[in-house]
Write a protein that holds these residues in place. Structure first.
Motif, PDB file in Angstrom:
ATOM      1  N   ILE A  29       0.868  -1.178   0.000  1.00 49.45           N
ATOM      2  CA  ILE A  29       0.000   0.000   0.000  1.00 49.45           C
ATOM      3  C   ILE A  29       0.903   1.226   0.000  1.00 49.45           C
ATOM      4  O   ILE A  29       1.900   1.257   0.739  1.00 49.45           O
ATOM      5  CB  ILE A  29      -0.919   0.029   1.234  1.00 49.45           C
ATOM      6  N   SER A  30       0.571   2.209  -0.795  1.00 46.00           N
ATOM      7  CA  SER A  30       1.329   3.466  -0.759  1.00 46.00           C
ATOM      8  C   SER A  30       0.362   4.623  -0.520  1.00 46.00           C
ATOM      9  O   SER A  30      -0.728   4.654  -1.096  1.00 46.00           O
ATOM     10  CB  SER A  30       2.109   3.681  -2.055  1.00 46.00           C
ATOM     11  N   ILE A  31       0.767   5.527   0.353  1.00 48.85           N
ATOM     12  CA  ILE A  31      -0.027   6.719   0.667  1.00 48.85           C
ATOM     13  C   ILE A  31       0.883   7.927   0.491  1.00 48.85           C
ATOM     14  O   ILE A  31       1.933   8.010   1.137  1.00 48.85           O
ATOM     15  CB  ILE A  31      -0.578   6.669   2.104  1.00 48.85           C
ATOM     16  N   ALA A  32       0.494   8.835  -0.373  1.00 49.11           N
ATOM     17  CA  ALA A  32       1.301  10.023  -0.633  1.00 49.11           C
ATOM     18  C   ALA A  32       0.431  11.270  -0.548  1.00 49.11           C
ATOM     19  O   ALA A  32      -0.709  11.276  -1.018  1.00 49.11           O
ATOM     20  CB  ALA A  32       1.952   9.934  -2.009  1.00 49.11           C
ATOM     21  N   ILE A  33       0.983  12.316   0.076  1.00 43.90           N
ATOM     22  CA  ILE A  33       0.255  13.581   0.226  1.00 43.90           C
ATOM     23  C   ILE A  33       0.999  14.677  -0.520  1.00 43.90           C
ATOM     24  O   ILE A  33       2.226  14.799  -0.409  1.00 43.90           O
ATOM     25  CB  ILE A  33       0.124  13.980   1.712  1.00 43.90           C
ATOM     26  N   GLN A  34       0.256  15.459  -1.284  1.00 40.05           N
ATOM     27  CA  GLN A  34       0.809  16.623  -1.960  1.00 40.05           C
ATOM     28  C   GLN A  34      -0.010  17.849  -1.561  1.00 40.05           C
ATOM     29  O   GLN A  34      -1.215  17.737  -1.295  1.00 40.05           O
ATOM     30  CB  GLN A  34       0.770  16.460  -3.483  1.00 40.05           C
TER      31      GLN A  34
END
Length: 246
Positions: A158-163
């Motif tokens: 699982i990957s979670i990225a915030i921009q």
């Protein structure tokens, strides 16, 4: 409630690990102390026995302290996350720090399928938001990946990225599971009936995510095309601190 109950069972299991190590280490230390006391009282204490006692103390005490601290941290993170889901009020938070804390409480769920989460935060991460909503969204997304996405053997990720751009925060959630038909993706966000039987639980989880993101956070969410698994994206902005208190 179902996701939270599931998490409680996992947290209880997770806490048993460090507590078990601490209890075993304390029992060993008690035996060493008893033996040392007998030698002192019997006037049979030697330099070798004293050195052995010091070595055991030096090795065992940090082990006890570290594992008790680990158990304490697990419980504190869970307590904060659970409390924030009940008392949903606007707070000024570091989004990176909060997401990492929530992710740490989800480790017991991830262990079921030997899954890993990769998290990438953004630079300007301070905002006023409803932390409990974010916790519920993450919990439901991860739970759906584990229960309904990771149904085949393999390396589960699982990957979670915030921009952040001009005050708008965008969260990309991806997994490499079996995915779902694109025709069902739009339905499942709004209708529990999109999936029958056991899969209705996934529909409920994602419809809850949709409601929290749109109605509570004032944001938007959608599924994006991807070759494998799912790619779920949601966006939101900072809100007035008094938004929910008025």
């Amino acid at each position: 409630l179902s996701a939270l109950g599931d998490l409680i069972a996992g947290i209880a299991h997770e806490v048993n690990g460090p507590l078990g190590v601490a209890i075993t280490a304390e029992s060993h230390l008690a035996e060493v102390f008893s033996d040392f006391t007998n030698k002192v009282n019997g006037k049979g204490l030697t330099i070798k026995a004293m050195k052995h006692f010091i070595e055991q103390q030096s090795a065992t005490l940090p082990m006890i302290a570290n594992n008790l601290e680990r158990a304490k941290q697990i419980l504190e993170n869970f307590k904060k996350t659970a409390t924030e889901q009940v008392n949903i009020e606007p707070e000024r938070v570091s989004l990176n720090e909060y997401y990492q804390r929530v992710i740490s409480t989800l480790i017991p769920l991830l262990k079921r399928k030997k899954a890993n989460i990769a998290f990438n935060g953004c630079e300007n991460d301070m905002l006023t938001t409803l932390p409990g909503c974010h916790a519920q969204v993450l919990m439901n997304l991860v739970r759906n990946s584990i229960e309904h996405g990771f149904v085949e053997p393999g390396e589960h990720k699982i990957s979670i990225a915030i921009q952040e751009k001009n005050g708008t925060f965008v969260v990309d959630y991806r997994d490499n599971g079996v995915g779902m038909a694109q025709g069902k993706q739009a339905q499942i966000l709004c209708s529990v009936e999109a999936f029958p039987g056991e899969m209705a639980e996934a529909g409920l989880g994602l419809s809850i995510c949709h409601r929290l993101i749109v109605e509570e956070l004032g944001g938007q969410c959608t599924f994006l095309p991807c070759k494998q698994g799912v790619h779920f994206q949601y966006r939101f902005a900072s809100m007035p601190l008094t938004a929910k208190g008025e």
